[in-house]
Design a protein around this motif. Structure first.
Motif, PDB file in Angstrom:
ATOM      1  N   ARG A   1       0.830  -1.192   0.000  1.00  0.00           N
ATOM      2  CA  ARG A   1       0.000   0.000   0.000  1.00  0.00           C
ATOM      3  C   ARG A   1       0.870   1.250   0.000  1.00  0.00           C
ATOM      4  NH1 ARG A   1      -4.579   1.495   4.557  1.00  0.00           N
ATOM      5  NH2 ARG A   1      -5.330   3.423   3.565  1.00  0.00           N
ATOM      6  N   SER A   2       0.578   2.158  -0.910  1.00  0.00           N
ATOM      7  CA  SER A   2       1.369   3.384  -1.001  1.00  0.00           C
ATOM      8  C   SER A   2       0.923   4.385   0.053  1.00  0.00           C
ATOM      9  CB  SER A   2       1.247   3.991  -2.403  1.00  0.00           C
ATOM     10  OG  SER A   2      -0.097   4.273  -2.706  1.00  0.00           O
ATOM     11  N   ARG A   3       1.872   5.196   0.506  1.00  0.00           N
ATOM     12  CA  ARG A   3       1.559   6.211   1.518  1.00  0.00           C
ATOM     13  C   ARG A   3       2.557   7.350   1.406  1.00  0.00           C
ATOM     14  NH1 ARG A   3       4.864   5.753   6.185  1.00  0.00           N
ATOM     15  NH2 ARG A   3       6.296   3.987   6.061  1.00  0.00           N
ATOM     16  N   LEU A   4       2.072   8.560   1.621  1.00  0.00           N
ATOM     17  CA  LEU A   4       2.959   9.706   1.690  1.00  0.00           C
ATOM     18  C   LEU A   4       3.693   9.663   3.026  1.00  0.00           C
ATOM     19  CD1 LEU A   4       0.770  12.598   0.247  1.00  0.00           C
ATOM     20  CD2 LEU A   4       2.911  11.751  -0.708  1.00  0.00           C
TER      21      LEU A   4
ATOM     22  N   TRP B   1       5.725  13.356  -7.931  1.00  0.00           N
ATOM     23  CA  TRP B   1       4.428  12.773  -8.288  1.00  0.00           C
ATOM     24  C   TRP B   1       3.294  13.780  -8.247  1.00  0.00           C
ATOM     25  CZ3 TRP B   1       5.109   8.319 -10.538  1.00  0.00           C
ATOM     26  CH2 TRP B   1       6.177   7.497 -10.155  1.00  0.00           C
ATOM     27  N   GLY B   2       3.388  14.787  -7.373  1.00  0.00           N
ATOM     28  CA  GLY B   2       2.299  15.734  -7.222  1.00  0.00           C
ATOM     29  C   GLY B   2       2.329  16.887  -8.200  1.00  0.00           C
ATOM     30  N   ALA B   3       3.233  16.856  -9.168  1.00  0.00           N
ATOM     31  CA  ALA B   3       3.350  17.981 -10.105  1.00  0.00           C
ATOM     32  C   ALA B   3       2.064  18.223 -10.885  1.00  0.00           C
ATOM     33  CB  ALA B   3       4.506  17.746 -11.073  1.00  0.00           C
ATOM     34  N   GLY B   4       1.309  17.158 -11.153  1.00  0.00           N
ATOM     35  CA  GLY B   4       0.081  17.318 -11.938  1.00  0.00           C
ATOM     36  C   GLY B   4      -1.188  17.089 -11.162  1.00  0.00           C
ATOM     37  N   GLY B   5      -1.084  16.945  -9.834  1.00  0.00           N
ATOM     38  CA  GLY B   5      -2.283  16.695  -9.032  1.00  0.00           C
ATOM     39  C   GLY B   5      -1.965  15.886  -7.793  1.00  0.00           C
ATOM     40  N   ASP B   6      -2.798  14.905  -7.484  1.00  0.00           N
ATOM     41  CA  ASP B   6      -2.651  14.098  -6.281  1.00  0.00           C
ATOM     42  C   ASP B   6      -1.469  13.139  -6.424  1.00  0.00           C
ATOM     43  OD1 ASP B   6      -3.173  12.747  -3.873  1.00  0.00           O
ATOM     44  OD2 ASP B   6      -4.350  11.239  -4.935  1.00  0.00           O
ATOM     45  N   PRO B   7      -0.451  13.243  -5.564  1.00  0.00           N
ATOM     46  CA  PRO B   7       0.745  12.407  -5.728  1.00  0.00           C
ATOM     47  C   PRO B   7       0.475  10.921  -5.543  1.00  0.00           C
ATOM     48  CG  PRO B   7       0.868  13.676  -3.690  1.00  0.00           C
ATOM     49  CD  PRO B   7      -0.296  14.208  -4.455  1.00  0.00           C
ATOM     50  N   LEU B   8      -0.381  10.563  -4.582  1.00  0.00           N
ATOM     51  CA  LEU B   8      -0.668   9.149  -4.376  1.00  0.00           C
ATOM     52  C   LEU B   8      -1.383   8.542  -5.577  1.00  0.00           C
ATOM     53  CD1 LEU B   8      -1.736   8.894  -0.621  1.00  0.00           C
ATOM     54  CD2 LEU B   8       0.292   7.919  -1.692  1.00  0.00           C
ATOM     55  N   ALA B   9      -2.332   9.278  -6.140  1.00  0.00           N
ATOM     56  CA  ALA B   9      -3.035   8.780  -7.319  1.00  0.00           C
ATOM     57  C   ALA B   9      -2.077   8.613  -8.487  1.00  0.00           C
ATOM     58  CB  ALA B   9      -4.172   9.730  -7.688  1.00  0.00           C
ATOM     59  N   ALA B  10      -1.167   9.582  -8.665  1.00  0.00           N
ATOM     60  CA  ALA B  10      -0.198   9.505  -9.759  1.00  0.00           C
ATOM     61  C   ALA B  10       0.760   8.337  -9.551  1.00  0.00           C
ATOM     62  CB  ALA B  10       0.575  10.818  -9.862  1.00  0.00           C
ATOM     63  N   PHE B  11       1.204   8.141  -8.309  1.00  0.00           N
ATOM     64  CA  PHE B  11       2.112   7.034  -7.996  1.00  0.00           C
ATOM     65  C   PHE B  11       1.432   5.695  -8.274  1.00  0.00           C
ATOM     66  CE2 PHE B  11       3.864   3.844  -5.158  1.00  0.00           C
ATOM     67  CZ  PHE B  11       5.232   4.047  -5.225  1.00  0.00           C
TER      68      PHE B  11
ATOM     69  N   GLY C   1      10.481  -1.226 -12.489  1.00  0.00           N
ATOM     70  CA  GLY C   1      10.012  -2.204 -11.520  1.00  0.00           C
ATOM     71  C   GLY C   1      10.899  -2.307 -10.301  1.00  0.00           C
ATOM     72  N   ALA C   2      12.208  -2.315 -10.500  1.00  0.00           N
ATOM     73  CA  ALA C   2      13.130  -2.424  -9.372  1.00  0.00           C
ATOM     74  C   ALA C   2      13.059  -1.200  -8.472  1.00  0.00           C
ATOM     75  CB  ALA C   2      14.552  -2.625  -9.886  1.00  0.00           C
ATOM     76  N   ALA C   3      12.852  -0.028  -9.057  1.00  0.00           N
ATOM     77  CA  ALA C   3      12.749   1.199  -8.252  1.00  0.00           C
ATOM     78  C   ALA C   3      11.491   1.174  -7.389  1.00  0.00           C
ATOM     79  CB  ALA C   3      12.747   2.422  -9.169  1.00  0.00           C
ATOM     80  N   PHE C   4      10.358   0.772  -7.986  1.00  0.00           N
ATOM     81  CA  PHE C   4       9.129   0.677  -7.199  1.00  0.00           C
ATOM     82  C   PHE C   4       9.262  -0.363  -6.093  1.00  0.00           C
ATOM     83  CE2 PHE C   4       7.111   2.825 -10.850  1.00  0.00           C
ATOM     84  CZ  PHE C   4       6.310   3.725 -10.171  1.00  0.00           C
ATOM     85  N   GLU C   5       9.906  -1.473  -6.399  1.00  0.00           N
ATOM     86  CA  GLU C   5      10.094  -2.514  -5.395  1.00  0.00           C
ATOM     87  C   GLU C   5      10.930  -1.985  -4.232  1.00  0.00           C
ATOM     88  OE1 GLU C   5       9.529  -6.233  -3.699  1.00  0.00           O
ATOM     89  OE2 GLU C   5       8.606  -5.403  -5.511  1.00  0.00           O
ATOM     90  N   ALA C   6      11.976  -1.246  -4.527  1.00  0.00           N
ATOM     91  CA  ALA C   6      12.840  -0.707  -3.481  1.00  0.00           C
ATOM     92  C   ALA C   6      12.125   0.318  -2.607  1.00  0.00           C
ATOM     93  CB  ALA C   6      14.085  -0.078  -4.109  1.00  0.00           C
ATOM     94  N   LEU C   7      11.137   1.000  -3.166  1.00  0.00           N
ATOM     95  CA  LEU C   7      10.421   2.032  -2.422  1.00  0.00           C
ATOM     96  C   LEU C   7       9.514   1.445  -1.346  1.00  0.00           C
ATOM     97  CD1 LEU C   7       9.485   4.516  -5.281  1.00  0.00           C
ATOM     98  CD2 LEU C   7      10.917   4.992  -3.278  1.00  0.00           C
ATOM     99  N   GLY C   8       8.995   0.271  -1.560  1.00  0.00           N
ATOM    100  CA  GLY C   8       8.123  -0.326  -0.561  1.00  0.00           C
ATOM    101  C   GLY C   8       6.880   0.481  -0.271  1.00  0.00           C
ATOM    102  N   GLY C   9       6.387   1.230  -1.263  1.00  0.00           N
ATOM    103  CA  GLY C   9       5.161   2.002  -1.085  1.00  0.00           C
ATOM    104  C   GLY C   9       5.337   3.383  -0.500  1.00  0.00           C
ATOM    105  N   ILE C  10       6.569   3.790  -0.189  1.00  0.00           N
ATOM    106  CA  ILE C  10       6.816   5.130   0.357  1.00  0.00           C
ATOM    107  C   ILE C  10       6.828   6.139  -0.791  1.00  0.00           C
ATOM    108  CG2 ILE C  10       8.525   6.624   1.459  1.00  0.00           C
ATOM    109  CD1 ILE C  10       9.255   4.344   3.268  1.00  0.00           C
ATOM    110  N   VAL C  11       5.973   7.145  -0.708  1.00  0.00           N
ATOM    111  CA  VAL C  11       5.765   8.106  -1.793  1.00  0.00           C
ATOM    112  C   VAL C  11       6.164   9.500  -1.331  1.00  0.00           C
ATOM    113  CG1 VAL C  11       4.064   9.060  -3.408  1.00  0.00           C
ATOM    114  CG2 VAL C  11       3.812   6.709  -2.590  1.00  0.00           C
ATOM    115  N   THR C  12       6.817  10.247  -2.213  1.00  0.00           N
ATOM    116  CA  THR C  12       7.115  11.657  -1.949  1.00  0.00           C
ATOM    117  C   THR C  12       6.180  12.542  -2.753  1.00  0.00           C
ATOM    118  OG1 THR C  12       8.826  11.537  -3.667  1.00  0.00           O
ATOM    119  CG2 THR C  12       9.543  11.287  -1.385  1.00  0.00           C
ATOM    120  N   ALA C  13       5.852  13.698  -2.202  1.00  0.00           N
ATOM    121  CA  ALA C  13       4.926  14.604  -2.878  1.00  0.00           C
ATOM    122  C   ALA C  13       5.478  15.077  -4.218  1.00  0.00           C
ATOM    123  CB  ALA C  13       4.609  15.799  -1.983  1.00  0.00           C
ATOM    124  N   TRP C  14       6.800  15.313  -4.263  1.00  0.00           N
ATOM    125  CA  TRP C  14       7.446  15.687  -5.528  1.00  0.00           C
ATOM    126  C   TRP C  14       8.326  14.540  -5.960  1.00  0.00           C
ATOM    127  CZ3 TRP C  14      12.075  16.223  -8.031  1.00  0.00           C
ATOM    128  CH2 TRP C  14      12.064  17.008  -9.197  1.00  0.00           C
TER     129      TRP C  14
END
Length: 318
Positions: A10-13, A297-307, A282-295
């Motif tokens: 699950r992704s989260r800011l 991803w948020g440049a065009g709107g909701d960062p979680l939705a974009a992620f 794919g490897a980058a997303f795997e390494a992130l483990g669902g941790i999302v930064t606002a920038w």
């Protein structure tokens, strides 16, 4: 090549990224805010003091924690109250100054730039080896549009204390863009000079890729036909080379060790998807483990939705 598993995390800011101690402090401050509007309490100050006094000399970790707390407390009375109560506490002075800078970003200017600069200079006198007060001065200088000679004077103070300070490089990068006080040529020269000397896993390793995203976003912001073909940016030689240099090394366990490594991995995932290099992403997303930064991803709107939308475009195992 690692791919995303069929069960996505699950992704989260998470502004604190993977700093668990910082995350716990922020939760405690939030609980205090709900019960007492973040009144000045001994408990809050004691908790912040303990965290900011950890790992002395680790300027990278200190800047991460100070910056996240400053953003979190921007608009709160707590930083000013602490600095007023302990005028010879460098942590209190820098946190107050940085929180004022964070609040000023939304309005484009500082209410009292002189007070912010003075707080930083007093902190610098108390802890002369610490680059963090100078980092805040540099950010304030950018907001106030200081002339380049003065800005580079501050820049040199930081480099004398911390050669690869992440926050300083990203602040200078923004300052040198055509949208602020510089030019496209200055950005290119700045990035080229850094790349020639910088260790591949330095805290400021994301500067070159950040510059590419700035240019990409500037094309998107023009709208019309240029925005429709903005993806072509990622087929240009400089963009391809910038991605090639980091796509396979950054995702290796333990390669990036600085405090904001997860922020750089967010940047990598974003740029690989923008460049339609989905398998490598794919490897980058795997390494992130669902941790999302606002920038970014948020440049065009909701960062979680974009992620989440970007992650769905990445191949899964099987």
């Amino acid at each position: 090549m690692a791919f995303l598993s069929s069960r996505r995390r699950r992704s989260r800011l998470a502004p604190e990224l993977d700093d668990e101690d910082l995350g716990r402090l922020m939760k405690n401050l939030l609980a205090t805010a709900r019960t007492s509007a973040i009144a000045m309490t001994d408990m809050c100050v004691a908790q912040m003091s303990r965290l900011l006094e950890q790992a002395p000399g680790d300027w990278d970790r200190r800047a991460h924690r100070m910056g996240v707390l400053a953003e979190f407390l921007a608009g709160s009375r707590l930083p000013r109250s602490w600095a007023t109560r302990e005028p010879r506490n460098a942590n209190a002075l820098v946190l107050y100054a940085w929180s004022e800078v964070a609040r000023a970003r939304s309005q484009g200017r500082l209410d009292d730039a002189a007070d912010v600069i003075d707080s930083c200079l007093r902190a610098a006198e108390l802890t002369p080896q610490d680059p963090t007060p100078w980092v805040v001065v540099l950010t304030a200088a950018r907001l106030e549009r200081w002339e380049q000679q003065r800005v580079f004077g501050v820049w040199n103070e930081i480099l004398a204390r911390d050669r690869w300070n992440r926050e300083a490089y990203l602040t200078m990068l923004r300052y040198l863009t055509p949208e602020e006080a510089g030019s496209r040529m200055q950005v290119l020269e700045f990035v080229d000079a850094l790349r020639a000397r910088m260790p591949a896993n330095a805290p400021c390793a994301g500067t070159e890729l950040t510059a590419q995203v700035f240019q990409y976003h500037s094309v998107l912001d023009r709208g019309g036909f240029e925005a429709l073909v903005a993806r072509n940016h990622w087929s240009q030689a400089t963009a391809v080379q910038a991605l090639d240099r980091v796509a396979h090394t950054w995702v290796q366990p333990g390669f990036l060790r600085h405090a904001r490594a997860r922020a750089d991995l967010n940047l990598l995932a974003y740029t690989l998807l923008a460049a339609d290099r989905r398998r490598e992403a794919g490897a980058a997303f795997e390494a992130l483990g669902g941790i999302v930064t606002a920038w970014p991803w948020g440049a065009g709107g909701d960062p979680l939705a974009a992620f989440d939308e970007a992650q769905r475009r990445v191949p899964r195992d099987g």
